[in-house]
Scaffold this motif. Structure first.
Motif, mmCIF file in Angstrom:
data_model
loop_
_atom_site.group_PDB
_atom_site.id
_atom_site.type_symbol
_atom_site.label_atom_id
_atom_site.label_comp_id
_atom_site.label_asym_id
_atom_site.label_seq_id
_atom_site.Cartn_x
_atom_site.Cartn_y
_atom_site.Cartn_z
ATOM 1 N N UNK A 48 3.899 0.376 -8.182
ATOM 2 C CA UNK A 48 2.491 0.728 -8.350
ATOM 3 C C UNK A 48 2.156 1.300 -9.726
ATOM 4 N N UNK A 49 3.125 1.881 -10.420
ATOM 5 C CA UNK A 49 2.830 2.500 -11.716
ATOM 6 C C UNK A 49 2.326 1.481 -12.733
ATOM 7 N N UNK A 78 -1.830 -4.809 -5.614
ATOM 8 C CA UNK A 78 -1.388 -4.015 -4.460
ATOM 9 C C UNK A 78 -0.123 -4.621 -3.863
ATOM 10 N N UNK A 79 0.505 -3.847 -2.992
ATOM 11 C CA UNK A 79 1.679 -4.351 -2.284
ATOM 12 C C UNK A 79 1.309 -5.520 -1.386
ATOM 13 N N UNK A 80 0.133 -5.451 -0.776
ATOM 14 C CA UNK A 80 -0.320 -6.539 0.096
ATOM 15 C C UNK A 80 -0.538 -7.820 -0.705
ATOM 16 N N UNK A 81 -1.087 -7.685 -1.913
ATOM 17 C CA UNK A 81 -1.275 -8.868 -2.750
ATOM 18 C C UNK A 81 0.069 -9.465 -3.155
#
Length: 112
Positions: A48-49, A78-81
């Motif tokens: 995320x950074x 994002x993690x979902x993306x």
């Protein structure tokens, strides 16, 4: 008692600190696809950074024999993306290999 002579006098009568932790270990196992099918396992990581992602794909037959692998890097919001991109790249790879009996497996429950 000769073995007691090896104990340091400074350590005698000091409490021993011990920590007990209950740990449940989950050992996932690979489940083979049906006969005459192949399976592509996919996964994505997201940092995320800086929005950096890594995607891994692994292709195996119904006996578990390794047929191929790919790794892809890039960026996502994002993690979902990143997981959605993993599915996209997995489908594109299967199409490029002309695979028609494929089982797709990933670990993201939000997307799949």
């Amino acid at each position: 008692m000769p073995y007691l002579s090896s104990i340091s006098p400074n350590r005698v009568n000091q409490p021993i600190q011990a920590m007990y932790v209950n740990v449940t270990v989950f050992l996932p196992h690979w489940i083979a696809p049906p006969f005459h099918h192949v399976k592509i396992n996919y996964d994505a990581s997201f940092y995320s950074a800086d929005k950096y992602i890594g995607i891994g794909l692994l292709l195996r037959d119904n006996t578990g024999s390794w047929l191929g692998a790919r790794s892809i890097t890039g960026y996502a919001l994002s993690a979902e993306e990143s997981e959605a991109l993993a599915i996209l790249y997995t489908l594109q790879w299967a199409l490029s290999l002309n695979l028609d009996r494929v089982v797709f497996e990933g670990d993201c429950h939000v997307i799949t």
